[in-house]
Design a protein around this motif. Structure first.
Motif, mmCIF file in Angstrom:
data_model
loop_
_atom_site.group_PDB
_atom_site.id
_atom_site.type_symbol
_atom_site.label_atom_id
_atom_site.label_comp_id
_atom_site.label_asym_id
_atom_site.label_seq_id
_atom_site.Cartn_x
_atom_site.Cartn_y
_atom_site.Cartn_z
ATOM 1 N N ASP A 47 0.877 -1.157 0.000
ATOM 2 C CA ASP A 47 0.000 0.000 0.000
ATOM 3 C C ASP A 47 0.925 1.220 0.000
ATOM 4 N N LEU A 48 0.383 2.400 0.159
ATOM 5 C CA LEU A 48 1.195 3.615 0.095
ATOM 6 C C LEU A 48 2.283 3.629 1.173
ATOM 7 N N ALA A 49 1.943 3.230 2.388
ATOM 8 C CA ALA A 49 2.913 3.247 3.486
ATOM 9 C C ALA A 49 4.023 2.222 3.271
ATOM 10 N N SER A 50 3.669 1.007 2.891
ATOM 11 C CA SER A 50 4.699 -0.019 2.699
ATOM 12 C C SER A 50 5.572 0.293 1.491
ATOM 13 N N ARG A 51 4.993 0.921 0.480
ATOM 14 C CA ARG A 51 5.808 1.326 -0.680
ATOM 15 C C ARG A 51 6.824 2.394 -0.262
ATOM 16 N N PHE A 52 6.398 3.365 0.542
ATOM 17 C CA PHE A 52 7.314 4.397 1.022
ATOM 18 C C PHE A 52 8.424 3.779 1.866
ATOM 19 N N MET A 53 8.059 2.857 2.768
ATOM 20 C CA MET A 53 9.068 2.207 3.612
ATOM 21 C C MET A 53 10.040 1.380 2.772
ATOM 22 N N THR A 54 9.540 0.737 1.727
ATOM 23 C CA THR A 54 10.412 -0.036 0.843
ATOM 24 C C THR A 54 11.358 0.886 0.086
ATOM 25 N N GLU A 55 10.849 2.015 -0.392
ATOM 26 C CA GLU A 55 11.711 2.995 -1.060
ATOM 27 C C GLU A 55 12.815 3.466 -0.121
ATOM 28 N N MET A 56 12.445 3.739 1.126
ATOM 29 C CA MET A 56 13.437 4.183 2.113
ATOM 30 C C MET A 56 14.464 3.084 2.389
ATOM 31 N N LEU A 57 14.014 1.842 2.495
ATOM 32 C CA LEU A 57 14.926 0.727 2.727
ATOM 33 C C LEU A 57 15.940 0.617 1.597
ATOM 34 N N VAL A 58 15.469 0.663 0.364
ATOM 35 C CA VAL A 58 16.365 0.547 -0.786
ATOM 36 C C VAL A 58 17.353 1.725 -0.807
ATOM 37 N N CYS A 59 16.872 2.925 -0.548
ATOM 38 C CA CYS A 59 17.745 4.109 -0.542
ATOM 39 C C CYS A 59 18.778 4.046 0.584
ATOM 40 N N ILE A 60 18.350 3.686 1.775
ATOM 41 C CA ILE A 60 19.269 3.624 2.921
ATOM 42 C C ILE A 60 20.316 2.529 2.706
ATOM 43 N N CYS A 61 19.896 1.386 2.206
ATOM 44 C CA CYS A 61 20.853 0.299 1.959
ATOM 45 C C CYS A 61 21.820 0.681 0.842
ATOM 46 N N GLY A 62 21.340 1.337 -0.194
ATOM 47 C CA GLY A 62 22.222 1.805 -1.265
ATOM 48 C C GLY A 62 23.239 2.806 -0.746
ATOM 49 N N LEU A 63 22.782 3.738 0.089
ATOM 50 C CA LEU A 63 23.684 4.719 0.690
ATOM 51 C C LEU A 63 24.701 4.029 1.597
ATOM 52 N N SER A 64 24.260 3.029 2.328
ATOM 53 C CA SER A 64 25.163 2.269 3.185
ATOM 54 C C SER A 64 26.256 1.595 2.360
ATOM 55 N N CYS A 65 25.878 1.000 1.231
ATOM 56 C CA CYS A 65 26.869 0.372 0.350
ATOM 57 C C CYS A 65 27.903 1.390 -0.113
ATOM 58 N N PHE A 66 27.437 2.581 -0.456
ATOM 59 C CA PHE A 66 28.316 3.635 -0.945
ATOM 60 C C PHE A 66 29.286 4.083 0.151
ATOM 61 N N ILE A 67 28.756 4.405 1.313
ATOM 62 C CA ILE A 67 29.576 4.955 2.397
ATOM 63 C C ILE A 67 30.560 3.922 2.948
ATOM 64 N N LEU A 68 30.114 2.689 3.121
ATOM 65 C CA LEU A 68 30.981 1.667 3.714
ATOM 66 C C LEU A 68 32.174 1.317 2.831
ATOM 67 N N THR A 69 32.114 1.675 1.557
ATOM 68 C CA THR A 69 33.240 1.437 0.669
ATOM 69 C C THR A 69 34.460 2.253 1.087
ATOM 70 N N PHE A 70 34.238 3.357 1.768
ATOM 71 C CA PHE A 70 35.334 4.240 2.162
ATOM 72 C C PHE A 70 35.901 3.909 3.545
ATOM 73 N N THR A 71 35.419 2.841 4.170
ATOM 74 C CA THR A 71 35.957 2.464 5.480
ATOM 75 C C THR A 71 37.242 1.668 5.296
ATOM 76 N N ASP A 72 38.069 1.745 6.291
ATOM 77 C CA ASP A 72 39.332 1.017 6.260
ATOM 78 C C ASP A 72 39.741 0.715 7.691
ATOM 79 N N SER A 73 40.780 -0.065 7.855
ATOM 80 C CA SER A 73 41.265 -0.404 9.185
ATOM 81 C C SER A 73 42.766 -0.643 9.123
#
Length: 184
Positions: A47-73
């Motif tokens: 429905d509208l709410a679950s679609r919005f939450m899914t969009e946010m999940l995909v965006c947040i996970c994509g951003l996480s993939c991008f940012i975590l690439t710059f981590t090092d140890s």
């Protein structure tokens, strides 16, 4: 004997390439995504709410993939592993346990290849998301034959292309949670 040596060398190269791929693919983010996706998509009946939450999940996970690439140890002189982010000025330690000498910090500076790896990591995550039928049914409830074909072929093509690029241009970064090499 020469054939045995070349076989051993090929096997070693294969393992090294696989290790580079494992270091770059967004495995932790994909695991979180796969756990949350069925819940947020309501099994593909959005429905509208679950679609919005899914969009946010995909965006947040994509951003996480991008940012975590710059981590090092790295390991400090006491053998403690310290984590941080590569920046244009060097290495920014996020756990505050040690101070990295300036000349050593400079070796961790951002490079063009880091951004290429970050983009490819996001593309790989996008390919995983495109294989998720719950997400597909959420965004495209009744895909056409052409859309179905595209959703089948594109993720595979992206995965193959990015895997080849990761193997050809490996990184020296050790993201958070990945083992350190002899460099550290």
């Amino acid at each position: 004997m020469e054939k045995l040596e070349s076989t051993v060398l090929a096997i070693g190269q294969t393992f090294q390439t696989t290790a580079h791929l494992a270091n770059l693919l967004p495995t932790g983010t994909v695991l979180a995504y796969q756990v949350l996706s069925p819940l947020l998509t309501n099994g593909g009946h959005c429905d509208l709410a679950s679609r919005f939450m899914t969009e946010m999940l995909v965006c947040i996970c994509g951003l996480s993939c991008f940012i975590l690439t710059f981590t090092d140890s790295y390991k400090d002189l006491n053998g403690n592993v310290c984590y941080g982010f590569a920046t244009s000025n060097g290495f920014w330690i996020i756990d505050g346990q040690a101070v990295l000498p300036r000349e050593r910090s400079q070796s961790y500076r951002l490079q063009f290849i880091d951004f290429a790896h970050a983009i490819m990591s996001v593309l790989v995550f996008g390919a995983v998301a495109m294989f998720d039928q719950n997400v597909i049914h959420c965004f495209i409830p009744e895909p056409s034959a052409e859309a179905t074909e595209l959703l089948t072929v594109l993720p595979i093509a992206v995965g193959v292309f990015c895997s080849m690029m990761f193997a050809k241009f490996p990184t020296t970064r050790h993201g958070i949670g990945f083992p350190l090499s002899a460099k550290c």
